[in-house]
Design an enzyme around this catalytic site. Structure first.
Site, PDB file in Angstrom:
ATOM      1  N   HIS A 167      31.355  17.725  52.364  1.00  0.00           N
ATOM      2  CA  HIS A 167      30.657  16.470  52.020  1.00  0.00           C
ATOM      3  C   HIS A 167      29.283  16.805  51.413  1.00  0.00           C
ATOM      4  CE1 HIS A 167      30.427  11.912  52.949  1.00  0.00           C
ATOM      5  NE2 HIS A 167      29.603  12.217  51.948  1.00  0.00           N
TER       6      HIS A 167
ATOM      7  N   ARG B 229      35.592   9.002  49.648  1.00  0.00           N
ATOM      8  CA  ARG B 229      35.568   8.996  51.107  1.00  0.00           C
ATOM      9  C   ARG B 229      36.892   9.506  51.667  1.00  0.00           C
ATOM     10  NH1 ARG B 229      30.954   9.018  51.120  1.00  0.00           N
ATOM     11  NH2 ARG B 229      29.458   7.544  51.973  1.00  0.00           N
TER      12      ARG B 229
HETATM   13  P1  NDP Z   1      29.953   1.808  42.942  1.00  0.00           P
HETATM   14  O1  NDP Z   1      29.937   0.668  43.895  1.00  0.00           O
HETATM   15  O2  NDP Z   1      28.962   1.854  41.838  1.00  0.00           O
HETATM   16  O3  NDP Z   1      31.405   1.937  42.292  1.00  0.00           O
HETATM   17  C1  NDP Z   1      32.580   1.756  43.030  1.00  0.00           C
HETATM   18  C2  NDP Z   1      33.736   1.644  42.056  1.00  0.00           C
HETATM   19  O4  NDP Z   1      34.965   1.552  42.806  1.00  0.00           O
HETATM   20  C3  NDP Z   1      33.651   0.375  41.191  1.00  0.00           C
HETATM   21  O5  NDP Z   1      34.097   0.659  39.888  1.00  0.00           O
HETATM   22  C4  NDP Z   1      34.640  -0.566  41.876  1.00  0.00           C
HETATM   23  O6  NDP Z   1      35.219  -1.522  41.046  1.00  0.00           O
HETATM   24  C5  NDP Z   1      35.689   0.424  42.346  1.00  0.00           C
HETATM   25  N1  NDP Z   1      36.487  -0.147  43.437  1.00  0.00           N
HETATM   26  C6  NDP Z   1      36.071  -0.525  44.669  1.00  0.00           C
HETATM   27  N2  NDP Z   1      37.110  -0.991  45.384  1.00  0.00           N
HETATM   28  C7  NDP Z   1      38.183  -0.925  44.583  1.00  0.00           C
HETATM   29  C8  NDP Z   1      39.544  -1.270  44.745  1.00  0.00           C
HETATM   30  N3  NDP Z   1      40.018  -1.787  45.883  1.00  0.00           N
HETATM   31  N4  NDP Z   1      40.373  -1.075  43.711  1.00  0.00           N
HETATM   32  C9  NDP Z   1      39.908  -0.565  42.547  1.00  0.00           C
HETATM   33  N5  NDP Z   1      38.626  -0.206  42.319  1.00  0.00           N
HETATM   34  C10 NDP Z   1      37.783  -0.388  43.340  1.00  0.00           C
HETATM   35  O7  NDP Z   1      29.840   3.117  43.848  1.00  0.00           O
HETATM   36  P2  NDP Z   1      29.313   4.574  43.422  1.00  0.00           P
HETATM   37  O8  NDP Z   1      29.960   4.958  42.156  1.00  0.00           O
HETATM   38  O9  NDP Z   1      27.840   4.618  43.517  1.00  0.00           O
HETATM   39  O10 NDP Z   1      29.892   5.439  44.652  1.00  0.00           O
HETATM   40  C11 NDP Z   1      31.277   5.486  44.928  1.00  0.00           C
HETATM   41  C12 NDP Z   1      31.504   6.122  46.286  1.00  0.00           C
HETATM   42  O11 NDP Z   1      31.281   7.517  46.223  1.00  0.00           O
HETATM   43  C13 NDP Z   1      30.557   5.666  47.402  1.00  0.00           C
HETATM   44  O12 NDP Z   1      30.968   4.430  47.935  1.00  0.00           O
HETATM   45  C14 NDP Z   1      30.688   6.780  48.412  1.00  0.00           C
HETATM   46  O13 NDP Z   1      31.740   6.497  49.306  1.00  0.00           O
HETATM   47  C15 NDP Z   1      31.058   7.992  47.569  1.00  0.00           C
HETATM   48  N6  NDP Z   1      29.977   8.993  47.529  1.00  0.00           N
HETATM   49  C16 NDP Z   1      30.260  10.273  47.941  1.00  0.00           C
HETATM   50  C17 NDP Z   1      29.292  11.241  47.902  1.00  0.00           C
HETATM   51  C18 NDP Z   1      29.604  12.643  48.274  1.00  0.00           C
HETATM   52  O14 NDP Z   1      28.690  13.469  48.359  1.00  0.00           O
HETATM   53  N7  NDP Z   1      30.852  12.994  48.467  1.00  0.00           N
HETATM   54  C19 NDP Z   1      27.935  10.944  47.443  1.00  0.00           C
HETATM   55  C20 NDP Z   1      27.755   9.593  47.004  1.00  0.00           C
HETATM   56  C21 NDP Z   1      28.749   8.659  47.072  1.00  0.00           C
HETATM   57  P3  NDP Z   1      34.321  -2.644  40.303  1.00  0.00           P
HETATM   58  O15 NDP Z   1      33.563  -1.889  39.241  1.00  0.00           O
HETATM   59  O16 NDP Z   1      35.296  -3.590  39.745  1.00  0.00           O
HETATM   60  O17 NDP Z   1      33.422  -3.224  41.355  1.00  0.00           O
HETATM   61  C1  OXD Z   2      26.791   8.884  49.950  1.00  0.00           C
HETATM   62  C2  OXD Z   2      27.267  10.131  50.485  1.00  0.00           C
HETATM   63  O1  OXD Z   2      27.441   7.861  50.173  1.00  0.00           O
HETATM   64  O2  OXD Z   2      26.466  11.084  50.570  1.00  0.00           O
HETATM   65  O3  OXD Z   2      25.751   8.877  49.274  1.00  0.00           O
HETATM   66  O4  OXD Z   2      28.429  10.267  50.810  1.00  0.00           O
END
Ligand code: NDP
Ligand code: OXD
Length: 316
Positions: A279, A231
Site C-alpha cells: 500500500h 482498494r
Molecule cells: P476519484 O473519486 O477522483 O475517482 C473515482 C473514479 O471511480 C471515478 O471515475 C468514479 O466514477 C469511478 N467509480 C466509482 N464507483 C464506481 C462504480 N461503481 N462503477 C464505475 N466507476 C466507479 O478518486 P481518485 O482517483 O482520487 O482515487 C481512487 C481511489 O484510489 C481512492 O478511492 C483510493 O481508494 C485509491 N487510492 C490508493 C492509493 C494507494 O496508495 N494505493 C493512494 C490514493 C488513492 P465517476 O467519475 O463517474 O464518479
Molecule cells: C489513499 C491511500 O486513499 O493512501 O490516499 O490509499
C-alpha cells in the site's frame, strides 16, 4: 486566533510532521497519535483522520469539516456514524503523480516481462523473450477520477492504447472511454486491467474470476494482467490466486489487499508473476497535505466552496 486542527492519523510509515506544521501556517495541531488531547472535544471544528477511532467521530459534536488524510474515504465510512459535516478527501498533484508512476511502472514491468528477466539473471541464463510493443497492448483503467485520468494520459504518452471505464462516461482526449453499462465491451478490449476504484458497496469484491475471464485474449501476451492500486476490498484474492494458477491471468501487480498487512501465509507472496507492494503506490505527502488542508480551511472561512467533497450517497 486560528481554530486548532485535531489529528488522528494512523499511518504506518516513516512520515514526519515537520513539513505539515509549515503547511498549516501556525495553526495549533492536537495530535492524538502523539498522546495529545483537546481540553474539550466538542470545541474542535476541524479534524484530519486516517482510520479514526470510531468513538472519536461521536465526540466531535462541534465539527465543521472532516478531512481525510488520503484520497480514499472508506476508512471513515467504516469507522461508525458519520458526522453531519462535509468530508473533504485529499487530492493533490503529489499523490496523483506518485500513483501514475506506480501504474506506468507496473504496465512497463509486465510489458517487458521484468520478473522473468530477473529470474533468468539469477539463474545466469542469457535468453531473449518475445517482446510486443506498448502500442500492441490495450490498458483498461477502471475508475477515471483524479488518479485514473492522469495514469491514462501518461500511459498514452508511453505508447499504450488506453481505455477508461467509470460510472459516468468521460471525454478524455486520446482515451477511448466507456460508461458503467459498457462493462463487457470494455473488458473484451482489455489486456492489462488497472483498478483505480474507490471501495464502496458497488465495488466490494468486484475484481473476481467473472471479470478476469472476460478480459481480451491477445496472442502477443500469454494472458491478461491485473494491476490494482485502488482498494483491496474490491478484489477477491482467492480468485486471483486460482486465475494465476490456471493461466486466466498471466500476471498481477497489487498494492492493496483484502487484509493489510497481507497475511504471511497468503499464497500471493509465492508467485513469480505477482508483483506486490505494501500500500505504497501513492503515499500522502505530509507537507503537501498540510498546505492542502490550510487552503481548504481558508476557502471555507472565506465562504467559498470546499473542494473534493465526498458524495455521501455514492460513498466516495
Ligand atoms: P476519484 O473519486 O477522483 O475517482 C473515482 C473514479 O471511480 C471515478 O471515475 C468514479 O466514477 C469511478 N467509480 C466509482 N464507483 C464506481 C462504480 N461503481 N462503477 C464505475 N466507476 C466507479 O478518486 P481518485 O482517483 O482520487 O482515487 C481512487 C481511489 O484510489 C481512492 O478511492 C483510493 O481508494 C485509491 N487510492 C490508493 C492509493 C494507494 O496508495 N494505493 C493512494 C490514493 C488513492 P465517476 O467519475 O463517474 O464518479
Ligand atoms: C489513499 C491511500 O486513499 O493512501 O490516499 O490509499
Amino acid at each position: 486566533m486560528k481554530s486548532p486542527l485535531l489529528i488522528d492519523v494512523k499511518f504506518d510509515t516513516t512520515r514526519k510532521y515537520d513539513g505539515f506544521e509549515k503547511g498549516v501556517k501556525g495553526r495549533q495541531i492536537i495530535n492524538l497519535n502523539a498522546g495529545e488531547e483537546p481540553e474539550d472535544y466538542s470545541a474542535i471544528e476541524y479534524a484530519l483522520v486516517w482510520q479514526p477511532e470510531p468513538s472519536l467521530l461521536d465526540k466531535l459534536t462541534g465539527l465543521k469539516v472532516l478531512f481525510s488524510a488520503g484520497a480514499g474515504v472508506d476508512h471513515i465510512f467504516s469507522a461508525g456514524k458519520l458526522p453531519d459535516v462535509p468530508i473533504v478527501r485529499f487530492a493533490d498533484p503529489t499523490l496523483t503523480t506518485r500513483m501514475s508512476e506506480w501504474v506506468c511502472l507496473q504496465c512497463l514491468s509486465h510489458l517487458r516481462q521484468t520478473y522473468k528477466y530477473i529470474a533468468l539473471q539469477r539463474n545466469r541464463t542469457w535468453q531473449e523473450l518475445p517482446q510486443p510493443e506498448a502500442s500492441e497492448i490495450n490498458v483498461g483503467i477502471m475508475g477515471m477520477g483524479n488518479l485514473g485520468k492522469d495514469s491514462a494520459k501518461k500511459l498514452k504518452t508511453l505508447g499504450f492504447a488506453v481505455n477508461g471505464w467509470s460510472r459516468t462516461k468521460k471525454d478524455v482526449e486520446g482515451i477511448n472511454c466507456f460508461g458503467e453499462n459498457e462493462l463487457d465491451d470494455f473488458l473484451a478490449q482489455t489486456d492489462f486491467l488497472v483498478g483505480l476504484l474507490p471501495l464502496t458497496k458497488q465495488t466490494t469484491n468486484f475484481f473476481s474470476r467473472d471479470i478476469f475471464e472476460k478480459l481480451k485474449r491477445n496472442e502477443e501476451i500469454a494472458s491478461p494482467v491485473f494491476i490494482n492500486g485502488g482498494r483491496g476490498g474490491s478484489q477477491v484474492e482467492a480468485d486471483i490466486v486460482s486465475c494465476l494458477q490456471d493461466g486466466t491471468l498471466g500476471g498481477v501487480s497489487l498494492d492493496v489487499f483484502q487484509q493489510e498487512p497481507l497475511e504471511a501465509d497468503s499464497a500471493l507472496w509465492g508467485y513469480e508473476n505477482a508483483i506486490l507492494t505494501p500500500h505504497a503506490a501513492a503515499i500522502s505527502d505530509i507537507a503537501a497535505l498540510g498546505s492542502y488542508i490550510e487552503g481548504q480551511i481558508e476557502r471555507f472561512e472565506a465562504g467559498k466552496e470546499l473542494e473534493h467533497v465526498v458524495d455521501l450517497k455514492a460513498g466516495y
